[in-house]
Design an enzyme around this catalytic site. Structure first.
Site, PDB file in Angstrom:
ATOM      1  N   ASP A  66       0.887  -1.205  -0.126  1.00  6.36           N
ATOM      2  CA  ASP A  66       0.099  -0.040   0.065  1.00  6.36           C
ATOM      3  C   ASP A  66       0.757   1.252   0.077  1.00  6.36           C
ATOM      4  O   ASP A  66       1.948   1.412   0.626  1.00  6.36           O
ATOM      5  CB  ASP A  66      -0.840  -0.073   1.143  1.00  6.36           C
ATOM      6  CG  ASP A  66      -2.283   0.833   1.106  1.00  6.36           C
ATOM      7  OD1 ASP A  66      -3.276   0.321   0.647  1.00  6.36           O
ATOM      8  OD2 ASP A  66      -2.115   2.006   1.156  1.00  6.36           O
TER       9      ASP A  66
ATOM     10  N   LYS B  11      -0.740   3.056   7.133  1.00  5.54           N
ATOM     11  CA  LYS B  11      -1.361   1.956   7.061  1.00  5.54           C
ATOM     12  C   LYS B  11      -0.338   0.839   7.279  1.00  5.54           C
ATOM     13  O   LYS B  11      -0.895  -0.184   8.141  1.00  5.54           O
ATOM     14  CB  LYS B  11      -2.321   2.186   5.871  1.00  5.54           C
ATOM     15  CG  LYS B  11      -3.222   0.771   5.964  1.00  5.54           C
ATOM     16  CD  LYS B  11      -3.996   0.962   4.718  1.00  5.54           C
ATOM     17  CE  LYS B  11      -5.357   1.771   4.636  1.00  5.54           C
ATOM     18  NZ  LYS B  11      -6.247   1.487   3.675  1.00  5.54           N
TER      19      LYS B  11
ATOM     20  N   THR C 261     -13.176  -2.682  -9.029  1.00  4.19           N
ATOM     21  CA  THR C 261     -14.227  -2.943  -9.941  1.00  4.19           C
ATOM     22  C   THR C 261     -13.888  -1.570 -11.072  1.00  4.19           C
ATOM     23  O   THR C 261     -13.911  -0.668 -10.718  1.00  4.19           O
ATOM     24  CB  THR C 261     -15.578  -2.450  -9.078  1.00  4.19           C
ATOM     25  OG1 THR C 261     -15.803  -3.551  -8.159  1.00  4.19           O
ATOM     26  CG2 THR C 261     -16.684  -2.407  -9.980  1.00  4.19           C
TER      27      THR C 261
ATOM     28  N   LEU D  57     -17.109  -9.775  -2.339  1.00  6.12           N
ATOM     29  CA  LEU D  57     -17.573  -9.932  -1.122  1.00  6.12           C
ATOM     30  C   LEU D  57     -18.309  -8.727  -0.402  1.00  6.12           C
ATOM     31  O   LEU D  57     -18.204  -7.553  -0.955  1.00  6.12           O
ATOM     32  CB  LEU D  57     -16.134  -9.717  -0.297  1.00  6.12           C
ATOM     33  CG  LEU D  57     -15.100  -8.515  -0.520  1.00  6.12           C
ATOM     34  CD1 LEU D  57     -15.468  -7.389   0.473  1.00  6.12           C
ATOM     35  CD2 LEU D  57     -13.692  -8.834  -0.007  1.00  6.12           C
ATOM     36  N   ARG D  58     -18.730  -9.172   0.751  1.00  4.66           N
ATOM     37  CA  ARG D  58     -19.585  -7.825   1.194  1.00  4.66           C
ATOM     38  C   ARG D  58     -18.829  -7.340   2.529  1.00  4.66           C
ATOM     39  O   ARG D  58     -18.499  -8.197   3.339  1.00  4.66           O
ATOM     40  CB  ARG D  58     -21.170  -8.674   1.784  1.00  4.66           C
ATOM     41  CG  ARG D  58     -21.966  -9.053   0.822  1.00  4.66           C
ATOM     42  CD  ARG D  58     -22.975  -9.879   1.211  1.00  4.66           C
ATOM     43  NE  ARG D  58     -22.584 -10.924   2.012  1.00  4.66           N
ATOM     44  CZ  ARG D  58     -23.211 -11.679   2.857  1.00  4.66           C
ATOM     45  NH1 ARG D  58     -24.451 -11.495   3.267  1.00  4.66           N
ATOM     46  NH2 ARG D  58     -22.596 -12.863   3.587  1.00  4.66           N
TER      47      ARG D  58
ATOM     48  N   LYS E  80     -19.361  -7.799 -12.685  1.00  4.82           N
ATOM     49  CA  LYS E  80     -19.413  -7.413 -11.670  1.00  4.82           C
ATOM     50  C   LYS E  80     -20.400  -6.043 -11.707  1.00  4.82           C
ATOM     51  O   LYS E  80     -21.052  -5.904 -10.684  1.00  4.82           O
ATOM     52  CB  LYS E  80     -17.947  -6.637 -11.198  1.00  4.82           C
ATOM     53  CG  LYS E  80     -17.781  -5.882  -9.982  1.00  4.82           C
ATOM     54  CD  LYS E  80     -18.203  -6.721  -8.706  1.00  4.82           C
ATOM     55  CE  LYS E  80     -18.295  -5.691  -7.587  1.00  4.82           C
ATOM     56  NZ  LYS E  80     -18.802  -6.262  -6.415  1.00  4.82           N
TER      57      LYS E  80
ATOM     58  N   CYS F 135     -19.949   1.260  -2.703  1.00  5.31           N
ATOM     59  CA  CYS F 135     -19.988   0.436  -3.847  1.00  5.31           C
ATOM     60  C   CYS F 135     -21.134   0.822  -4.659  1.00  5.31           C
ATOM     61  O   CYS F 135     -21.173   1.105  -5.804  1.00  5.31           O
ATOM     62  CB  CYS F 135     -19.578  -1.083  -3.650  1.00  5.31           C
ATOM     63  SG  CYS F 135     -18.078  -1.618  -3.069  1.00  5.31           S
TER      64      CYS F 135
ATOM     65  N   LYS G 219     -21.678   4.317  -6.367  1.00  5.93           N
ATOM     66  CA  LYS G 219     -20.693   4.671  -7.460  1.00  5.93           C
ATOM     67  C   LYS G 219     -20.977   3.656  -8.504  1.00  5.93           C
ATOM     68  O   LYS G 219     -20.764   3.918  -9.880  1.00  5.93           O
ATOM     69  CB  LYS G 219     -19.198   4.614  -6.705  1.00  5.93           C
ATOM     70  CG  LYS G 219     -18.613   3.374  -6.998  1.00  5.93           C
ATOM     71  CD  LYS G 219     -16.884   3.528  -6.493  1.00  5.93           C
ATOM     72  CE  LYS G 219     -16.433   2.170  -6.113  1.00  5.93           C
ATOM     73  NZ  LYS G 219     -16.384   1.216  -7.005  1.00  5.93           N
TER      74      LYS G 219
ATOM     75  N   ARG H 254     -18.421   5.472   4.323  1.00  4.83           N
ATOM     76  CA  ARG H 254     -18.292   6.123   2.954  1.00  4.83           C
ATOM     77  C   ARG H 254     -19.599   6.109   2.465  1.00  4.83           C
ATOM     78  O   ARG H 254     -20.352   5.010   2.203  1.00  4.83           O
ATOM     79  CB  ARG H 254     -17.353   5.496   2.048  1.00  4.83           C
ATOM     80  CG  ARG H 254     -15.749   5.632   2.632  1.00  4.83           C
ATOM     81  CD  ARG H 254     -14.833   4.871   1.515  1.00  4.83           C
ATOM     82  NE  ARG H 254     -14.788   3.284   1.649  1.00  4.83           N
ATOM     83  CZ  ARG H 254     -13.991   2.392   0.833  1.00  4.83           C
ATOM     84  NH1 ARG H 254     -13.201   2.811   0.274  1.00  4.83           N
ATOM     85  NH2 ARG H 254     -14.361   1.276   1.385  1.00  4.83           N
TER      86      ARG H 254
HETATM   87  P1  NAD Z   1     -10.201   1.193   0.042  1.00  2.00           P
HETATM   88  O1  NAD Z   1      -9.944   2.398  -0.272  1.00  2.00           O
HETATM   89  O2  NAD Z   1     -10.532   0.683   1.319  1.00  2.00           O
HETATM   90  O3  NAD Z   1      -8.464   0.555  -0.438  1.00  2.00           O
HETATM   91  C1  NAD Z   1      -7.775   0.775  -1.548  1.00  2.00           C
HETATM   92  C2  NAD Z   1      -6.397   1.119  -1.078  1.00  2.00           C
HETATM   93  O4  NAD Z   1      -5.437   1.266  -1.914  1.00  2.00           O
HETATM   94  C3  NAD Z   1      -5.924   2.026  -0.036  1.00  2.00           C
HETATM   95  O5  NAD Z   1      -5.535   1.685   1.273  1.00  2.00           O
HETATM   96  C4  NAD Z   1      -5.073   2.866  -0.879  1.00  2.00           C
HETATM   97  O6  NAD Z   1      -4.151   3.782   0.190  1.00  2.00           O
HETATM   98  C5  NAD Z   1      -4.748   2.199  -1.913  1.00  2.00           C
HETATM   99  N1  NAD Z   1      -3.798   2.494  -2.791  1.00  2.00           N
HETATM  100  C6  NAD Z   1      -4.077   3.547  -3.803  1.00  2.00           C
HETATM  101  N2  NAD Z   1      -3.557   3.729  -4.920  1.00  2.00           N
HETATM  102  C7  NAD Z   1      -2.336   2.689  -4.604  1.00  2.00           C
HETATM  103  C8  NAD Z   1      -1.112   2.841  -5.114  1.00  2.00           C
HETATM  104  N3  NAD Z   1      -0.876   3.506  -6.395  1.00  2.00           N
HETATM  105  N4  NAD Z   1      -0.237   1.804  -4.737  1.00  2.00           N
HETATM  106  C9  NAD Z   1      -0.689   0.853  -3.537  1.00  2.00           C
HETATM  107  N5  NAD Z   1      -1.950   1.403  -3.044  1.00  2.00           N
HETATM  108  C10 NAD Z   1      -2.608   2.271  -3.340  1.00  2.00           C
HETATM  109  O7  NAD Z   1     -11.014   0.420  -1.355  1.00  2.00           O
HETATM  110  P2  NAD Z   1     -11.737  -0.786  -1.288  1.00  2.00           P
HETATM  111  O8  NAD Z   1     -13.020  -0.737  -0.623  1.00  2.00           O
HETATM  112  O9  NAD Z   1     -11.010  -1.885  -0.996  1.00  2.00           O
HETATM  113  O10 NAD Z   1     -12.093  -0.913  -2.813  1.00  2.00           O
HETATM  114  C11 NAD Z   1     -11.069  -1.240  -3.931  1.00  2.00           C
HETATM  115  C12 NAD Z   1     -11.646  -1.700  -5.020  1.00  2.00           C
HETATM  116  O11 NAD Z   1     -12.526  -2.926  -4.914  1.00  2.00           O
HETATM  117  C13 NAD Z   1     -12.763  -0.780  -5.663  1.00  2.00           C
HETATM  118  O12 NAD Z   1     -12.644  -0.861  -7.063  1.00  2.00           O
HETATM  119  C14 NAD Z   1     -14.185  -1.040  -5.315  1.00  2.00           C
HETATM  120  O13 NAD Z   1     -15.132  -0.861  -5.983  1.00  2.00           O
HETATM  121  C15 NAD Z   1     -13.810  -2.375  -5.212  1.00  2.00           C
HETATM  122  N6  NAD Z   1     -14.759  -3.564  -4.127  1.00  2.00           N
HETATM  123  C16 NAD Z   1     -14.878  -3.008  -3.032  1.00  2.00           C
HETATM  124  C17 NAD Z   1     -15.721  -3.812  -2.162  1.00  2.00           C
HETATM  125  C18 NAD Z   1     -15.867  -3.484  -0.961  1.00  2.00           C
HETATM  126  O14 NAD Z   1     -16.966  -3.933  -0.406  1.00  2.00           O
HETATM  127  N7  NAD Z   1     -15.370  -2.220  -0.361  1.00  2.00           N
HETATM  128  C19 NAD Z   1     -16.205  -5.005  -2.933  1.00  2.00           C
HETATM  129  C20 NAD Z   1     -15.970  -5.529  -3.949  1.00  2.00           C
HETATM  130  C21 NAD Z   1     -15.330  -4.595  -4.899  1.00  2.00           C
END
Ligand code: NAD
Length: 429
Positions: free
Chosen positions: A30, A35, A121, A153-154, A204, A260, A263, A327
């Site tokens: 990350d 973090k 996504t 995942l949820r 998705k 999710c 958006k 969020r």
């Molecule tokens: P999040 O914001 O919780 O986590 C994303 C992480 O990526 C952050 O910790 C950020 O610091 C890191 N990051 C950003 N740019 C980076 C880089 N260049 N190098 C390394 N790390 C980097 O996001 P999330 O909720 O985990 O969602 C991630 C993706 O998964 C999105 O596309 C979302 O739509 C999808 N998704 C989310 C969920 C959910 O329930 N949250 C479920 C399915 C899919």
């Protein structure tokens, strides 16, 4: 297998931890220094049931490590998962700058064959762009494959969902990465659906939009129930027991939120537009959702009349149960609307209060759920935390200035609330 996960958020951290749990060697990357430091010191930046224990166990066994170095992640892995944010732009389309950035980072340090897997996504056809980007920014002629592996995942149930998925979708451009992807997921004993990349990406957005549609459908039914004296829970049970429909996602509420659905819906509408299709059905899903919040807010105004200086207790700040994620939380939106009208808020959430503090100021954060209602003119239930069902309602009624409850999650029994002397307004019943 040796894997790295780039992006250690809700999806990346759960993905990395669960892969380590089934025996893969995982490096979570990350760009957020704090973090990574927190994780390296044994802390966990998010609340997700069961996650902390699994992280500790797999860190201790050496199967799970954390770094800020993409180079380290890429060099030490055969498969690289991307799980970075894909947030909305002001017009509703997807901001793919994080994806592009990571594709470039990977390309610039890649020196041997890698499988680059997109778990974020993304709009259909993003895989092609990732391929182009890696080719453009990779200095040598290294071979690679790009795979789409959307995550379902949820939040709140993420560990269980990841370890026992209904299915895993793997979108590929050639057969070469399929064996490795099957091996990655073999320990989960679940169906693996192999498709082309475009289909995987579309799956998705189509899935999330359908789930949002189901929620808006039952919320529309809740309007009819209120107008006709029917009960939306009875209706949901009646239609949900038909296996062609299913009971899940038929709980009427003040509307869906989170990082999710809102958006992904906007994104899918924009994607469709670009592909020449006006997805009016999904636009209506958005409208129903917005109106549901308006209708709930109106219920509060209609009952309390002037909100200025009214003391209102709010139970729940997370966008749904079992998470600290705020969020796009409907609960936060509701609090902000109440505040705008001059209401004085006392709020409580079992896990989300810390994260809410950046979005919600000038409220009293209360330490336990039974004290929220003290001196209040009304109490609002905004998140369906199971523990709220165990609220000491006798005590709550006694400490309130007026025993008025607005339940945006239909947690309580109508007759019981009447017996206890509450003016009780819920949704669709
Ligand atoms: P999040 O914001 O919780 O986590 C994303 C992480 O990526 C952050 O910790 C950020 O610091 C890191 N990051 C950003 N740019 C980076 C880089 N260049 N190098 C390394 N790390 C980097 O996001 P999330 O909720 O985990 O969602 C991630 C993706 O998964 C999105 O596309 C979302 O739509 C999808 N998704 C989310 C969920 C959910 O329930 N949250 C479920 C399915 C899919």
């Amino acid at each position: 297998m040796k894997v790295s996960i780039i992006g250690t958020g809700y999806v990346g951290l759960v993905t990395g931890t669960c892969f380590a749990e089934v025996g893969h060697k995982v490096i979570c990357v990350d760009c957020d220094d704090e973090k990574v430091k927190l994780l390296q010191q044994g802390g966990v930046p998010i609340y997700e049931p069961g996650l902390e224990e699994l992280i500790q166990k797999n860190v201790a066994s050496g199967g799970l490590t954390f770094t800020t170095s993409t180079r380290e992640g890429v060099e030490k892995s055969d498969i690289i998962f991307i799980a970075v944010p894909t947030p909305p732009l002001p017009d509703g389309s997807v901001d793919l700058s994080f994806m592009e950035g990571v594709a470039r980072d990977i390309a610039s340090v890649m020196t041997s064959y890698k499988i680059v897997v997109d778990k974020s996504t993304v709009p259909v056809k993003t895989g092609d762009k990732v391929v182009e980007t890696i080719r453009r920014y990779c200095k040598s002629q290294v071979e690679f494959d790009v795979v789409s592996n959307p995550e379902f995942l949820r939040e709140g149930f993420a560990v269980g969902d990841f370890l026992k998925p209904d299915r895993v979708v793997v979108g590929v451009r050639s057969q070469r990465p399929v064996t490795a992807m099957r091996e990655m997921y073999a320990p989960f004993n679940c169906p693996i659906i192999v498709t082309d990349i475009n289909s995987a990406e579309l799956i998705k957005h189509a899935a999330n939009s359908f789930l949002a549609l189901k929620i808006s459908y039952i919320n529309a039914i809740s309007v009819l129930c209120e107008a006709s004296g029917a009960n939306v829970q009875e209706v949901a049970n009646g239609i949900g027991m038909d296996h062609r429909i299913g009971r899940a996602f038929l709980d009427s509420s003040l509307g869906f939120g989170g990082s999710c659905f809102p958006k992904d819906l906007s994104a899918f509408i924009k994607i469709s537009e670009k592909l020449g299709y006006d997805f009016a059905l999904l636009k209506e899903v958005q409208c129903i959702n917005a109106r549901q919040m308006d209708r709930f807010f109106k219920k509060i105004v209609d009952t309390l009349w002037v909100l200025k200086d009214k003391k209102i207790g709010v139970l729940g700040l997370a966008f749904k149960q079992n998470t600290d994620d705020v969020r796009m939380s409907p609960a936060i939106e509701l609090c902000q609307r109440l505040q705008k009208e001059g209401a004085i808020l006392r709020v409580y959430d079992p896990k989300a209060m810390e994260k809410a503090k950046s979005l919600l100021q000038n409220v009293t954060y209360v330490a336990d759920m039974n004290s929220v209602a003290e001196g209040c003119d009304a109490l609002v239930v905004a998140t369906e935390w199971p523990e709220f069902k165990k609220l000491d309602l006798e005590r709550v009624r006694k400490v309130m200035t007026h025993p008025i409850m607005f339940d945006g999650r239909n947690l309580f029994d109508l007759e019981e609330m009447e017996r206890l002397g509450f003016i009780y307004k819920s949704i669709g019943r």
